[in-house]
Structures are given as C-alpha cells and as structure tokens.
Design a protein around this motif. Sequence first.
Motif, PDB file in Angstrom:
ATOM      1  N   TRP A  62       0.826  -1.212   0.000  1.00 44.08           N
ATOM      2  CA  TRP A  62       0.000   0.000   0.000  1.00 44.08           C
ATOM      3  C   TRP A  62       0.860   1.263   0.000  1.00 44.08           C
ATOM      4  N   PRO A 106       1.670   3.358  -4.212  1.00 42.23           N
ATOM      5  CA  PRO A 106       0.371   4.031  -4.085  1.00 42.23           C
ATOM      6  C   PRO A 106      -0.343   4.213  -5.410  1.00 42.23           C
ATOM      7  N   ARG A 119      -2.722   1.041  -6.306  1.00 42.96           N
ATOM      8  CA  ARG A 119      -3.720   0.552  -5.359  1.00 42.96           C
ATOM      9  C   ARG A 119      -5.013   0.181  -6.066  1.00 42.96           C
ATOM     10  N   GLN A 125      -4.042  -4.872  -7.379  1.00 48.18           N
ATOM     11  CA  GLN A 125      -2.945  -4.958  -6.413  1.00 48.18           C
ATOM     12  C   GLN A 125      -3.312  -5.892  -5.264  1.00 48.18           C
ATOM     13  N   TYR A 161      -5.422  -4.949   4.059  1.00 47.10           N
ATOM     14  CA  TYR A 161      -5.583  -4.148   2.844  1.00 47.10           C
ATOM     15  C   TYR A 161      -7.002  -3.588   2.763  1.00 47.10           C
ATOM     16  N   ALA A 174      -8.092   0.368   2.660  1.00 50.18           N
ATOM     17  CA  ALA A 174      -8.935   0.890   1.580  1.00 50.18           C
ATOM     18  C   ALA A 174     -10.195   1.541   2.132  1.00 50.18           C
ATOM     19  N   SER A 233      -9.374   4.997   3.476  1.00 52.96           N
ATOM     20  CA  SER A 233      -8.758   5.944   2.556  1.00 52.96           C
ATOM     21  C   SER A 233      -9.722   7.081   2.230  1.00 52.96           C
ATOM     22  N   LEU A 252      -8.584   5.381  -4.325  1.00 47.82           N
ATOM     23  CA  LEU A 252      -7.479   4.909  -3.485  1.00 47.82           C
ATOM     24  C   LEU A 252      -6.135   5.477  -3.924  1.00 47.82           C
TER      25      LEU A 252
END
Length: 228
Positions: free
Chosen positions: A108, A112, A115, A119, A193, A197, A200, A205
């Motif tokens: 992550w 970036p 994402r 991924q 993960y 997310a 975020s 993302l």
Amino acid sequence: MLSDDTPAYGDPYGEPAHPVTPQPAARGGYGADVLWALVTAAVIGVLGLGLGLLWHALAPELPLRMAELGTERGLVYISGEPEELAAAEGWFVLLGLGFGVLVAVLAWVLLPSRRGPIQLAGVLVGAVIAGWVAWYLGHHIGLAEYERLKTSAPVDSIVHRPPDLRAIKELDFFPYAVGGTLLIPAFGAVVSYALMAAWSRWPSLRREEDEDTYADDGYDDHPLDSPR
C-alpha cells in the motif's frame, strides 16, 4: 444583467457549469497494474523464505522416542498430548498473521499508484505462496536427518522431528494441500488491505488520480464571493 467577465455558475438546480472530467486510468493502464501485481506476488512469495526461517527458529521440535512395536520398531510420542504440536501451529499463526499485515502495508505504501483490486489480488496470491514456502522451508530444515534416524536410531533414544503443521495433507494429484493454517498470511494481508482501503479518503485509493480529477472542476477558479 451579467457582464462579460462575470463567471457563469449555471442553474443551481440543474447541471453544474463545470462538470468533473473523468481522468484516464493510472500510468500504464491495467496492463501495468497486472504486471506490478505479478511482481508484488513474486516478491511476497520470496519473502516467505524469511518467514519460514523465523518459524523454524521459534517453533519447537517434536521429541519422539524409538520404541519396540511388536516385531518392529517405531517412533512414539513421549507424552499423550505433546504441546509441541500446538506450539508449532501457534507460532505459525502469529508469525503468519504479522507477515500478512506487513506485506499489505508495504504494498500500500510503496506502490500508491497501483492501489486497487488488482494490487490486492497480487498481495493475496503472494501471501498464499509465502505461506506454503514458509511451511516447506521451515519443515524441511533437518528433515533428512530425521528421516535417517527413523530407521537407524537405537531403542529408547530420542529423535526430534522438525516443526510441522497438521493442516498439511498429501494428495495423489499434488504433493500437498494448501489450506488451514497455511492461509493465515493471506488472511492477514487481505483484512489489512481492506481496512486501509476503507479508511482511505480517496475514492480511487490513488491520491494523484483523485487530485487531478477534482483540480479542474472549475469552482476553485470562481470563488463564492465573486461579483455576480
């Protein structure tokens, strides 16, 4: 009547005067995302070697005693319920869970611009491979010596078996079944993960994409206190 330099705000109940323009996908498109996901899976799989070494170092070996079993000899448990079996499983769960969290955070933070679900798929596949690699390496260190002592050790001697997982089963069509405790690294990676997310602030993302998307919406160029 509005002058020529008066900004147009449009109908407040209709379409905005400056609609958001969709931006293209991340640099390189989906092909690059898939490529980076494969690289991520491969790197995480290789990191499973380190996990296996650490598990082998911390998990206790199982002591067995060579005994006479009728006309043959064989290895038997020293106690009725060896705690080493549960300890090996427990260490793999703890280390595997931490490993999954770590690789998810690294993917992550370090990538970036990649994402997203592709991924995540790469992280998941890599964590599954890493779990299998960690067990295979941790169990097979010293296994050859153990197999030798199974047939040559004298009666009443103690033979130590390398740490193992009870979730591993031999199959006819593939050497081992992947499941149970082996999936703990993948579980930790997927949950971590998904949480990152969910927290975020960027819809896609990917901060760079969202900043580019909303930077040209027009409202920054026409503040609310502009003359009408």
